[in-house]
Design a protein around this motif. Structure first.
Motif, PDB file in Angstrom:
ATOM      1  N   TRP A 165       0.826  -1.208   0.000  1.00  0.00           N
ATOM      2  CA  TRP A 165       0.000   0.000   0.000  1.00  0.00           C
ATOM      3  C   TRP A 165       0.865   1.264   0.000  1.00  0.00           C
ATOM      4  O   TRP A 165       0.611   2.204  -0.760  1.00  0.00           O
ATOM      5  CB  TRP A 165      -0.928  -0.009   1.208  1.00  0.00           C
ATOM      6  N   GLN A 168       2.360   1.724  -3.454  1.00  0.00           N
ATOM      7  CA  GLN A 168       1.379   2.222  -4.417  1.00  0.00           C
ATOM      8  C   GLN A 168       1.009   3.677  -4.138  1.00  0.00           C
ATOM      9  O   GLN A 168       0.863   4.481  -5.061  1.00  0.00           O
ATOM     10  CB  GLN A 168       0.145   1.327  -4.404  1.00  0.00           C
ATOM     11  N   LEU A 169       0.866   4.012  -2.849  1.00  0.00           N
ATOM     12  CA  LEU A 169       0.543   5.386  -2.472  1.00  0.00           C
ATOM     13  C   LEU A 169       1.636   6.341  -2.926  1.00  0.00           C
ATOM     14  O   LEU A 169       1.344   7.401  -3.508  1.00  0.00           O
ATOM     15  CB  LEU A 169       0.364   5.475  -0.949  1.00  0.00           C
ATOM     16  N   SER A 170       2.874   5.988  -2.692  1.00  0.00           N
ATOM     17  CA  SER A 170       3.992   6.849  -3.085  1.00  0.00           C
ATOM     18  C   SER A 170       3.997   7.082  -4.587  1.00  0.00           C
ATOM     19  O   SER A 170       4.189   8.214  -5.059  1.00  0.00           O
ATOM     20  CB  SER A 170       5.318   6.218  -2.643  1.00  0.00           C
ATOM     21  N   LYS A 171       3.769   6.017  -5.344  1.00  0.00           N
ATOM     22  CA  LYS A 171       3.748   6.133  -6.798  1.00  0.00           C
ATOM     23  C   LYS A 171       2.573   6.979  -7.278  1.00  0.00           C
ATOM     24  O   LYS A 171       2.706   7.785  -8.213  1.00  0.00           O
ATOM     25  CB  LYS A 171       3.692   4.739  -7.424  1.00  0.00           C
ATOM     26  N   GLU A 172       1.414   6.810  -6.643  1.00  0.00           N
ATOM     27  CA  GLU A 172       0.237   7.591  -7.027  1.00  0.00           C
ATOM     28  C   GLU A 172       0.436   9.073  -6.728  1.00  0.00           C
ATOM     29  O   GLU A 172       0.060   9.940  -7.531  1.00  0.00           O
ATOM     30  CB  GLU A 172      -0.994   7.067  -6.295  1.00  0.00           C
ATOM     31  N   LEU A 173       1.023   9.376  -5.576  1.00  0.00           N
ATOM     32  CA  LEU A 173       1.284  10.775  -5.233  1.00  0.00           C
ATOM     33  C   LEU A 173       2.224  11.413  -6.252  1.00  0.00           C
ATOM     34  O   LEU A 173       1.995  12.541  -6.703  1.00  0.00           O
ATOM     35  CB  LEU A 173       1.881  10.852  -3.826  1.00  0.00           C
ATOM     36  N   ALA A 175       2.697  10.400  -9.328  1.00  0.00           N
ATOM     37  CA  ALA A 175       2.001  10.467 -10.615  1.00  0.00           C
ATOM     38  C   ALA A 175       1.084  11.684 -10.689  1.00  0.00           C
ATOM     39  O   ALA A 175       0.792  12.188 -11.781  1.00  0.00           O
ATOM     40  CB  ALA A 175       1.195   9.187 -10.842  1.00  0.00           C
ATOM     41  N   ASN A 176       0.644  12.173  -9.533  1.00  0.00           N
ATOM     42  CA  ASN A 176      -0.199  13.368  -9.473  1.00  0.00           C
ATOM     43  C   ASN A 176       0.620  14.649  -9.366  1.00  0.00           C
ATOM     44  O   ASN A 176       0.076  15.722  -9.068  1.00  0.00           O
ATOM     45  CB  ASN A 176      -1.162  13.275  -8.283  1.00  0.00           C
ATOM     46  N   THR A 193       9.921   0.909  -5.710  1.00  0.00           N
ATOM     47  CA  THR A 193       9.172   2.138  -5.448  1.00  0.00           C
ATOM     48  C   THR A 193       9.791   3.373  -6.089  1.00  0.00           C
ATOM     49  O   THR A 193       9.092   4.198  -6.672  1.00  0.00           O
ATOM     50  CB  THR A 193       9.059   2.379  -3.924  1.00  0.00           C
TER      51      THR A 193
END
Length: 306
Positions: A165, A168-173, A175-176, A193
């Motif tokens: 989690w 994935q959170l780090s990558k999503e942040l 990506a935004n 990561t």
């Protein structure tokens, strides 16, 4: 964007951070790596304005963090998950932060859901496990929806699902478009990561750049794992330029020659092969190579401290 220029921090005679310069870009996850005592946590505290530099400077978004008029919308950090009042509930802890920064209460529910803490929102923090405390720290970091995130050992105490989690959170942040700096001792996780890495040792930057470049520039030549009942004949057929680390009569690691060439030579010489596998170089290999002379505490082969 985080930028450090000739950043130095001394505690008496101890130089914790030594003339460090780096840039951490938005839209990417940057892994911050180093042995214990390398200066990672001190550098993060300097970024957050929790410690004052002896010399040099560090800015977030072009200015010192302590001058920010809306700090939680600029930087969110997890530096010490235990730095909370144990008698408060998770909700009341986040609510106290939200009220003092003008953040709507609806955002509290959002970050509790994001971090998987909704069901324990009314429970006292003192009863939380280490992993739940880490999740609460991440929730606090996300509360102001900041442009920049600093996570110091965020997967410490998390179960495998939690580790995935955080990844994935780090990558999503990133990506935004957010700037994400993550320190960790887990090289395998950082390899999955991070886009970029900064390696620090004894307060100095040892390497920085794209993760694949760091691995390629700081690992030894390709090693091939070979199993053959005719290992002596195979070694002779490969010539004198190879390096052989023999483990058993029929098992060896061979360097300075790729697997395809070894296989072709074996076929041409009629040599039987049972296994031929390229040992993949890793971030851990590069890290150990870079920090070999920057480890404060080393252990001997039997585990004793030298």
């Amino acid at each position: 964007m985080i930028e450090a220029r000739n950043l130095t921090k001394r505690y008496g005679k101890k130089v914790a951070v030594d003339d460090v310069s780096f840039s951490i870009k938005p839209g990417r996850v940057t892994g911050f790596l180093g042995p214990n005592g390398a200066g990672k946590s001190t550098t993060m505290r300097l970024i957050m304005g929790m410690d004052k530099p002896t010399s040099g400077s560090v800015t977030v978004g072009g200015e010192s963090f302590v001058k920010s008029k809306a700090p939680l919308t600029r930087v969110g950090s997890l530096l010490d998950a235990k730095g909370v009042h144990p008698s408060r509930t998770a909700y009341s802890h986040l609510h106290s932060i939200a009220v003092t920064h003008g953040i709507p209460s609806s955002r509290i529910d959002e970050v509790l859901a994001m971090t998987g803490l909704t069901e324990v929102a009314k429970k006292r923090i003192g009863g939380f496990s280490l992993g739940m405390g880490q999740r609460l720290g991440i929730a606090a970091a996300l509360l102001g929806d900041p442009e920049i995130l600093l996570f110091d050992e965020p997967v410490n105490g998390l179960d495998p699902e939690g580790v995935v989690w955080v990844r994935q959170l780090s990558k999503e942040l990133a990506a935004n478009g957010k700037t994400v700096l993550v320190s960790s001792h887990l090289m395998s996780e950082m390899a999955l990561t991070a886009d970029d890495v900064i390696v620090i040792g004894k307060g100095k930057i040892l390497a920085s750049g794209a993760i694949n470049d760091i691995i390629g520039q700081n690992t030894k030549t390709e090693t091939v794992f070979v199993v053959s009942p005719q290992l002596d004949e195979l070694i002779r057929s490969l010539g004198s330029t190879i390096a052989v680390d023999r483990k058993e009569s029929n098992v060896a690691f061979i360097s300075n020659l790729d697997a395809a060439t070894i296989g072709r030579r074996a076929l041409e010489s009629g040599i039987e092969l049972h296994q031929l596998t390229t040992k993949r170089v890793s971030l851990e290999d590069a890290f150990l190579q870079l920090t070999e002379q920057a480890v404060e505490f080393k252990t001997g082969s039997k585990g004793e401290t030298l």
